[in-house]
Motif scaffolding. Structure first.
Motif, mmCIF file in Angstrom:
data_model
loop_
_atom_site.group_PDB
_atom_site.id
_atom_site.type_symbol
_atom_site.label_atom_id
_atom_site.label_comp_id
_atom_site.label_asym_id
_atom_site.label_seq_id
_atom_site.Cartn_x
_atom_site.Cartn_y
_atom_site.Cartn_z
ATOM 1 N N GLU A 491 -32.194 -20.528 -37.030
ATOM 2 C CA GLU A 491 -33.640 -20.591 -36.809
ATOM 3 C C GLU A 491 -34.302 -19.279 -37.184
ATOM 4 O O GLU A 491 -33.714 -18.201 -37.032
ATOM 5 C CB GLU A 491 -33.948 -20.889 -35.337
ATOM 6 C CG GLU A 491 -33.584 -22.288 -34.879
ATOM 7 C CD GLU A 491 -34.047 -22.540 -33.454
ATOM 8 O OE1 GLU A 491 -35.261 -22.483 -33.202
ATOM 9 O OE2 GLU A 491 -33.193 -22.777 -32.590
ATOM 10 N N ASN A 492 -35.558 -19.379 -37.648
ATOM 11 C CA ASN A 492 -36.362 -18.182 -37.865
ATOM 12 C C ASN A 492 -37.310 -17.994 -36.680
ATOM 13 O O ASN A 492 -37.248 -18.740 -35.696
ATOM 14 C CB ASN A 492 -37.125 -18.257 -39.197
ATOM 15 C CG ASN A 492 -38.059 -19.466 -39.256
ATOM 16 O OD1 ASN A 492 -38.372 -20.077 -38.233
ATOM 17 N ND2 ASN A 492 -38.510 -19.808 -40.462
ATOM 18 N N THR A 493 -38.172 -17.005 -36.749
ATOM 19 C CA THR A 493 -39.073 -16.718 -35.623
ATOM 20 C C THR A 493 -40.083 -17.831 -35.386
ATOM 21 O O THR A 493 -40.661 -17.920 -34.307
ATOM 22 C CB THR A 493 -39.808 -15.393 -35.869
ATOM 23 O OG1 THR A 493 -40.450 -15.439 -37.154
ATOM 24 C CG2 THR A 493 -38.830 -14.219 -35.841
ATOM 25 N N ALA A 494 -40.301 -18.690 -36.381
ATOM 26 C CA ALA A 494 -41.210 -19.830 -36.224
ATOM 27 C C ALA A 494 -40.490 -21.062 -35.689
ATOM 28 O O ALA A 494 -41.073 -22.148 -35.638
ATOM 29 C CB ALA A 494 -41.889 -20.156 -37.552
ATOM 30 N N ARG A 495 -39.221 -20.901 -35.287
ATOM 31 C CA ARG A 495 -38.390 -21.974 -34.753
ATOM 32 C C ARG A 495 -38.132 -23.076 -35.767
ATOM 33 O O ARG A 495 -37.948 -24.236 -35.428
ATOM 34 C CB ARG A 495 -39.018 -22.579 -33.475
ATOM 35 C CG ARG A 495 -39.338 -21.584 -32.384
ATOM 36 C CD ARG A 495 -38.092 -20.818 -31.943
ATOM 37 N NE ARG A 495 -37.086 -21.681 -31.398
ATOM 38 C CZ ARG A 495 -37.050 -22.037 -30.109
ATOM 39 N NH1 ARG A 495 -37.963 -21.588 -29.265
ATOM 40 N NH2 ARG A 495 -36.065 -22.808 -29.661
ATOM 41 N N GLU A 496 -38.084 -22.716 -37.063
ATOM 42 C CA GLU A 496 -37.731 -23.657 -38.121
ATOM 43 C C GLU A 496 -36.237 -23.538 -38.404
ATOM 44 O O GLU A 496 -35.665 -22.448 -38.314
ATOM 45 C CB GLU A 496 -38.522 -23.359 -39.404
ATOM 46 C CG GLU A 496 -40.021 -23.486 -39.250
ATOM 47 C CD GLU A 496 -40.759 -23.012 -40.487
ATOM 48 O OE1 GLU A 496 -41.825 -23.566 -40.793
ATOM 49 O OE2 GLU A 496 -40.267 -22.072 -41.144
ATOM 50 N N PHE A 529 -33.523 -15.819 -44.055
ATOM 51 C CA PHE A 529 -34.356 -16.868 -43.470
ATOM 52 C C PHE A 529 -34.608 -16.589 -41.989
ATOM 53 O O PHE A 529 -35.735 -16.724 -41.503
ATOM 54 C CB PHE A 529 -33.679 -18.226 -43.636
ATOM 55 C CG PHE A 529 -34.359 -19.345 -42.902
ATOM 56 C CD1 PHE A 529 -35.487 -19.957 -43.428
ATOM 57 C CD2 PHE A 529 -33.871 -19.783 -41.679
ATOM 58 C CE1 PHE A 529 -36.128 -20.988 -42.741
ATOM 59 C CE2 PHE A 529 -34.493 -20.817 -40.995
ATOM 60 C CZ PHE A 529 -35.626 -21.415 -41.518
ATOM 61 N N ALA A 530 -33.546 -16.206 -41.249
ATOM 62 C CA ALA A 530 -33.691 -15.954 -39.807
ATOM 63 C C ALA A 530 -34.558 -14.734 -39.536
ATOM 64 O O ALA A 530 -35.275 -14.683 -38.536
ATOM 65 C CB ALA A 530 -32.314 -15.782 -39.172
ATOM 66 N N GLY A 531 -34.521 -13.745 -40.423
ATOM 67 C CA GLY A 531 -35.335 -12.547 -40.220
ATOM 68 C C GLY A 531 -34.975 -11.825 -38.934
ATOM 69 O O GLY A 531 -33.821 -11.490 -38.680
#
Length: 572
Positions: A491-496, A529-531
């Motif tokens: 997941e990334n910070t936008a929960r995608e 992607f996860a950042g």
């Protein structure tokens, strides 16, 4: 009185703590019954000891340790210790100790005040007792010593016969921890009686309680005070963790409620306690100081427990890494690269390669439910059982059935594992079973991606569950990518989620790349992607490129941990 000697202990992460050299001999080592326990498996169980002579000088002796004891960089068998000496135990990147001697200013002050305590001024006596408590609490060699000092000092302050100390446990329940008589004798805590009503009022109102028998009528000064038989005076004070001011950005500061750490309870059967206003004030001061240091002692104990836990996790991680293949196979018909990155110190993922007759190889990627130490233990159990059975080269359906029954019988119902296992032969025939694992991808030389889906249940979930065997043929240039859900569910910070679509697009652009290059690009893409989002799950990737060409050969080793450059390979 003698000066106080202690060690400043610096752990490998740079954290420091002070440990008093409280006895002679003072032992150092890895084993739990040493005076100073140092949790590093390179340090011997009994590594060294410090001895104090009659003239209060100190000597350190090596206890026939495996890697030796060093003072100021010189290996020693025995050596005198001087203030400022640096001690190391065998390895330079482990703990470092500094020997320190504290001038005896406070003990001398206590002696002076102690002599003045017999004067008509009782305030000096109270101050002496408080300084003794402060001295003991500052050293804080052990929680029990702190508690005993608090209780014994309170007995003298209140001129009481008994003192009971109640402390709250981790669940917040108040429990009797220590009972002492004024003669310095500990009492059996399961045999003492006390006024539960007084303790309950202190807990409820967070305020001291004083119940004294009236000398004329023989009745308690407070009718609500219920004292045990023959007890003529009771005083109880709460041990409160001092309130703290809490505020967040843009908000008004507010005062948090004090936290109850315990209750100090004292009583007498001889005569009613003549607790003056000064005595009560000193008792309240003692309660505040005691609460503060009891909390500090608890924090120190928890820090030591966490240090021990971290050491155990490090050992588990070392064992887990050693179970992974040290060297991946070098063959004339495929190129392979693999890595695993746990989200915590240890993880529930693993990969393995099992050599089989006829130049065939069995390829495994597994993911145990959950994370952390429990998942790691089951992962190691699964790896041992699966590898032992698979090495005998049974039919795949029989292999999965036997391992599934093993797990169902020996693991908790809530624990299970998804596992993908396939056998590849030199002709490109690949037979596999997918037991609930994310479907691997076969990326053809043309860039076309195919999912190796299956309807079989995870291992350890249902006894006598059926397992379906599938097969596919690989041709030169095809790539087989087996991964855990730490890839697609990153997941990334936008929960995608990273997802299958991104994975397919990435792999389609990797045609012609080596297995190591594909593995490195995939992990880098997931991390990009996860950042800044933390790694939520263990991540494991195995890449096989069928029909390897000589120009594509690379050192065939296992993959790096996340903290190291992912585009290079390393041997676990």
């Amino acid at each position: 009185m003698a000066a106080t000697a202690y060690l400043i202990v610096r752990d490998p992460t740079g954290n420091e703590r002070e440990v008093e050299i409280s006895g002679s001999p003072f032992t150092l080592g890895r084993q739990g019954d040493n005076d100073l326990v140092l949790l590093d498996n390179r340090i011997s169980r009994r590594h060294a000891r410090i001895l104090r002579s009659d003239n209060n000088s100190y000597v350190i002796e090596d206890a026939q340790s495996r890697h030796g004891t060093f003072v100021n960089g010189e290996r020693i068998i025995t050596a005198p210790l001087r203030p400022g000496d640096e001690i190391s135990l065998g390895v330079s990147d482990a703990y470092r100790l500094t020997f320190v001697v504290q001038p005896a200013a406070l003990p001398n002050l206590l002696e002076e005040i102690g002599r003045a305590a017999s004067s008509p001024a009782p305030q000096l006596h109270h101050l002496s007792l408080l300084l003794q408590v402060a001295q003991a609490l500052h050293r804080a060699p052990a929680l029990e010593e702190v508690l005993t000092t608090v209780v014994d000092s309170a007995l003298q302050l209140a001129d009481a016969e008994r003192a009971l100390l109640f402390l709250t446990d981790d669940s917040g329940q108040l429990r009797l921890r220590l009972a002492r008589h004024r003669q310095g004798v500990s009492l059996a805590i399961d045999q003492v009686d006390y006024s539960q009503a007084v303790v309950e009022r202190v807990v409820r109102f967070r305020h001291e309680e004083l119940v004294l028998e009236d000398e004329l009528t023989g009745r308690p000064a407070q009718e609500t005070g219920i004292m045990p038989a023959k007890v003529r005076g009771v005083v109880a004070v709460p041990l409160l963790k001092l309130p703290v001011t809490e505020a967040s950005s843009g908000e008004t500061a507010r005062q948090a409620a004090p936290q109850l750490l315990g209750v100090l309870y004292l009583d007498t059967k001889i005569h009613p306690s003549s607790v003056t206003g000064l005595d009560r004030e000193v008792l309240q001061t003692l309660a505040v100081e005691s609460a503060t240091i009891v909390e500090n002692a608890r924090l120190l104990r928890r820090a030591r427990e966490q240090e021990r836990t971290q050491h155990e996790l490090a050992l588990a991680r070392s064992i887990q890494q050693r179970l992974l293949p040290r060297q991946l196979p070098e063959t004339d018909y495929f190129d392979m690269h693999a890595l695993t990155m746990p989200s915590q110190a240890v993880g529930g993922d693993y990969y393995d390669v099992i050599p089989l007759p006829g130049k065939r190889y069995g390829l495994t990627v597994a993911d145990v439910s959950g994370k952390g130490l429990g998942a790691a233990m089951m992962s190691m159990t699964l790896q041992g059982a699966f590898t032992a059975v698979a090495a005998a080269d049974p039919h795949l359906e029989d292999l999965f059935g036997r391992v599934n029954e093993f797990l169902c019988e020996r693991t908790p119902p809530e624990m299970y594992a998804t596992l993908f296992y396939g056998v590849l032969d030199p002709a490109g025939e690949f037979q596999y079973v997918n037991a609930g694992h994310p479907a691997p991808l076969v990326v053809r030389a043309s860039g076309e991606a195919t999912l190796l889906e299956s309807s079989s249940f995870p291992l350890g979930l249902f006894p006598r569950a059926p397992f379906h065997v599938d097969s596919i043929r690989l041709t030169a240039g095809d790539q087989l990518v087996i991964f855990s859900d730490g890839v697609t569910e990153a997941e990334n910070t936008a929960r995608e989620f990273f997802g299958e679509t991104r994975l397919k697009q990435l792999l389609a652009n990797c045609a012609g790349s080596t297995a190591q290059q594909v593995c490195s690009r995939l992990v880098a893409a997931v991390q990009d992607f996860a950042g800044l989002a933390p790694q939520a799950d263990d991540l494991t990737v195995t890449v096989v490129r069928f029909g390897v060409q000589e120009s594509h050969r690379t050192p065939v080793t296992a993959g790096r941990h996340r903290s190291e450059p992912s585009e290079q390979a390393y041997r676990l």
